[in-house]
Write an enzyme that holds these catalytic residues in place. Structure first.
Site, PDB file in Angstrom:
ATOM      1  CB  ILE A  18       2.675   0.936   2.142  1.00 32.98           C
ATOM      2  CG1 ILE A  18       1.307   0.160   2.112  1.00 32.98           C
ATOM      3  CG2 ILE A  18       3.749   0.146   2.869  1.00 32.98           C
ATOM      4  CD1 ILE A  18       1.156  -1.394   1.733  1.00 32.98           C
ATOM      5  CG  HIS A  46      13.993   2.751  -1.385  1.00 37.61           C
ATOM      6  ND1 HIS A  46      14.537   1.401  -1.118  1.00 37.61           N
ATOM      7  CD2 HIS A  46      13.658   3.368  -0.291  1.00 37.61           C
ATOM      8  CE1 HIS A  46      14.796   1.248   0.126  1.00 37.61           C
ATOM      9  NE2 HIS A  46      14.384   2.408   0.689  1.00 37.61           N
ATOM     10  CD  GLN A  89      19.017  -0.712   1.887  1.00 40.87           C
ATOM     11  OE1 GLN A  89      20.376  -0.418   1.944  1.00 40.87           O
ATOM     12  NE2 GLN A  89      18.571  -0.795   0.516  1.00 40.87           N
TER      13      GLN A  89
END
Ligand code: AMP
Ligand code: ZN
Length: 112
Positions: free
Chosen positions: A31, A98, A92
Protein backbone atom coordinates in the site's frame (compact mmCIF):
# COMPACT_ATOMS: atom_id res chain seq x y z
CA UNK A 1 -5.03 -14.70 14.14
CA UNK A 2 -8.05 -12.44 14.44
CA UNK A 3 -6.12 -9.23 15.13
CA UNK A 4 -3.58 -9.72 12.33
CA UNK A 5 -3.89 -7.42 9.29
CA UNK A 6 -2.53 -9.96 6.82
CA UNK A 7 -4.67 -12.80 8.23
CA UNK A 8 -7.66 -10.53 7.55
CA UNK A 9 -6.51 -10.33 3.91
CA UNK A 10 -6.23 -14.11 3.72
CA UNK A 11 -9.75 -14.37 5.16
CA UNK A 12 -11.05 -11.83 2.62
CA UNK A 13 -12.11 -9.28 5.25
CA UNK A 14 -9.62 -6.74 3.86
CA UNK A 15 -9.10 -6.72 0.10
CA UNK A 16 -5.60 -5.83 -1.11
CA UNK A 17 -4.60 -5.56 -4.78
CA UNK A 18 -3.92 -9.26 -5.32
CA UNK A 19 -1.43 -10.30 -8.01
CA UNK A 20 -1.24 -14.04 -7.24
CA UNK A 21 -2.92 -16.58 -5.00
CA UNK A 22 -2.79 -20.33 -4.48
CA UNK A 23 -3.63 -22.66 -1.60
CA UNK A 24 -0.50 -21.70 0.37
CA UNK A 25 0.37 -18.09 -0.45
CA UNK A 26 -1.14 -14.71 -1.28
CA UNK A 27 0.73 -11.92 -3.10
CA UNK A 28 -0.48 -8.32 -3.25
CA UNK A 29 0.78 -4.80 -3.94
CA UNK A 30 2.24 -2.91 -0.99
CA UNK A 31 0.00 0.00 0.00
CA UNK A 32 3.06 2.30 0.43
CA UNK A 33 5.28 1.21 -2.47
CA UNK A 34 8.99 1.92 -2.07
CA UNK A 35 9.71 1.15 -5.73
CA UNK A 36 7.65 1.01 -8.96
CA UNK A 37 7.12 -2.69 -8.26
CA UNK A 38 6.58 -3.45 -4.56
CA UNK A 39 4.71 -6.67 -3.87
CA UNK A 40 4.38 -8.68 -0.67
CA UNK A 41 4.22 -12.49 -0.74
CA UNK A 42 2.73 -13.98 2.43
CA UNK A 43 1.94 -17.50 3.59
CA UNK A 44 -1.77 -18.05 4.22
CA UNK A 45 -0.87 -19.65 7.54
CA UNK A 46 0.12 -17.19 10.24
CA UNK A 47 3.79 -17.06 11.23
CA UNK A 48 4.98 -13.90 13.02
CA UNK A 49 8.29 -13.84 11.12
CA UNK A 50 11.19 -16.04 10.04
CA UNK A 51 12.01 -16.86 13.68
CA UNK A 52 8.66 -18.63 13.96
CA UNK A 53 8.82 -20.48 10.65
CA UNK A 54 9.60 -24.19 10.75
CA UNK A 55 8.62 -25.12 7.19
CA UNK A 56 11.52 -25.02 4.70
CA UNK A 57 9.26 -26.07 1.82
CA UNK A 58 7.01 -23.09 2.50
CA UNK A 59 9.98 -20.69 2.41
CA UNK A 60 10.93 -22.19 -0.93
CA UNK A 61 7.42 -21.75 -2.25
CA UNK A 62 7.29 -18.12 -1.11
CA UNK A 63 10.61 -17.40 -2.85
CA UNK A 64 9.62 -19.25 -6.03
CA UNK A 65 6.36 -17.29 -6.07
CA UNK A 66 8.31 -14.02 -5.86
CA UNK A 67 10.51 -15.11 -8.79
CA UNK A 68 7.45 -15.99 -10.88
CA UNK A 69 5.88 -12.61 -10.09
CA UNK A 70 9.13 -10.84 -11.02
CA UNK A 71 8.92 -12.56 -14.40
CA UNK A 72 5.23 -11.68 -14.72
CA UNK A 73 5.97 -8.03 -13.87
CA UNK A 74 8.75 -7.94 -16.47
CA UNK A 75 11.57 -7.16 -14.02
CA UNK A 76 13.33 -10.53 -13.78
CA UNK A 77 16.09 -9.47 -16.20
CA UNK A 78 16.44 -5.82 -15.12
CA UNK A 79 16.66 -6.98 -11.50
CA UNK A 80 14.86 -7.01 -8.21
CA UNK A 81 15.34 -7.43 -4.48
CA UNK A 82 13.61 -9.83 -2.09
CA UNK A 83 13.62 -9.05 1.64
CA UNK A 84 12.24 -10.62 4.80
CA UNK A 85 12.38 -7.98 7.55
CA UNK A 86 12.54 -9.58 11.01
CA UNK A 87 11.78 -7.83 14.30
CA UNK A 88 12.90 -4.39 15.41
CA UNK A 89 16.36 -3.97 13.91
CA UNK A 90 15.13 -5.64 10.72
CA UNK A 91 12.46 -2.96 10.36
CA UNK A 92 9.47 -5.31 10.64
CA UNK A 93 6.17 -3.50 11.27
CA UNK A 94 3.58 -6.17 10.38
CA UNK A 95 4.04 -9.38 12.34
CA UNK A 96 2.78 -11.85 9.76
CA UNK A 97 5.64 -13.24 7.68
CA UNK A 98 6.01 -11.53 4.31
CA UNK A 99 8.59 -11.37 1.56
CA UNK A 100 9.03 -7.96 -0.09
CA UNK A 101 9.63 -7.99 -3.85
CA UNK A 102 11.08 -4.62 -4.92
CA UNK A 103 11.97 -3.63 -8.47
CA UNK A 104 11.68 -1.04 -11.21
CA UNK A 105 14.46 1.31 -10.08
CA UNK A 106 18.11 1.08 -9.05
CA UNK A 107 18.02 -0.02 -5.40
CA UNK A 108 20.70 1.27 -3.04
CA UNK A 109 23.08 -0.99 -1.15
CA UNK A 110 23.58 -1.17 1.75
CA UNK A 111 19.93 -0.55 2.67
CA UNK A 112 19.23 2.16 5.24
P1 AMP B 1 7.48 -4.63 7.16
O1 AMP B 1 7.84 -3.22 7.57
O2 AMP B 1 8.61 -5.41 6.61
O3 AMP B 1 6.76 -5.34 8.30
O4 AMP B 1 6.47 -4.48 5.96
C1 AMP B 1 5.09 -4.31 6.11
C2 AMP B 1 4.59 -3.76 4.82
O5 AMP B 1 3.18 -3.87 4.79
C3 AMP B 1 4.92 -2.27 4.60
O6 AMP B 1 5.70 -2.13 3.41
C4 AMP B 1 3.55 -1.64 4.48
O7 AMP B 1 3.51 -0.58 3.54
C5 AMP B 1 2.68 -2.81 4.05
N1 AMP B 1 1.28 -2.66 4.37
C6 AMP B 1 0.73 -2.25 5.53
N2 AMP B 1 -0.61 -2.24 5.44
C7 AMP B 1 -0.91 -2.66 4.18
C8 AMP B 1 -2.15 -2.85 3.47
N3 AMP B 1 -3.35 -2.62 4.04
N4 AMP B 1 -2.09 -3.28 2.18
C9 AMP B 1 -0.89 -3.52 1.60
N5 AMP B 1 0.30 -3.35 2.22
C10 AMP B 1 0.29 -2.92 3.49
ZN1 ZN C 1 -1.43 -13.26 10.40
Amino acid sequence: MTDCLFCKMVAGDIKPAIVFEDDKVLAFRDIHPQAPVHILVIPKQHYANLNALDDAALVGHIVQTAVAIAQQEGVAESGYRTVFNCNGDGGQTVFHLHLHLLAGRQLAWPPG
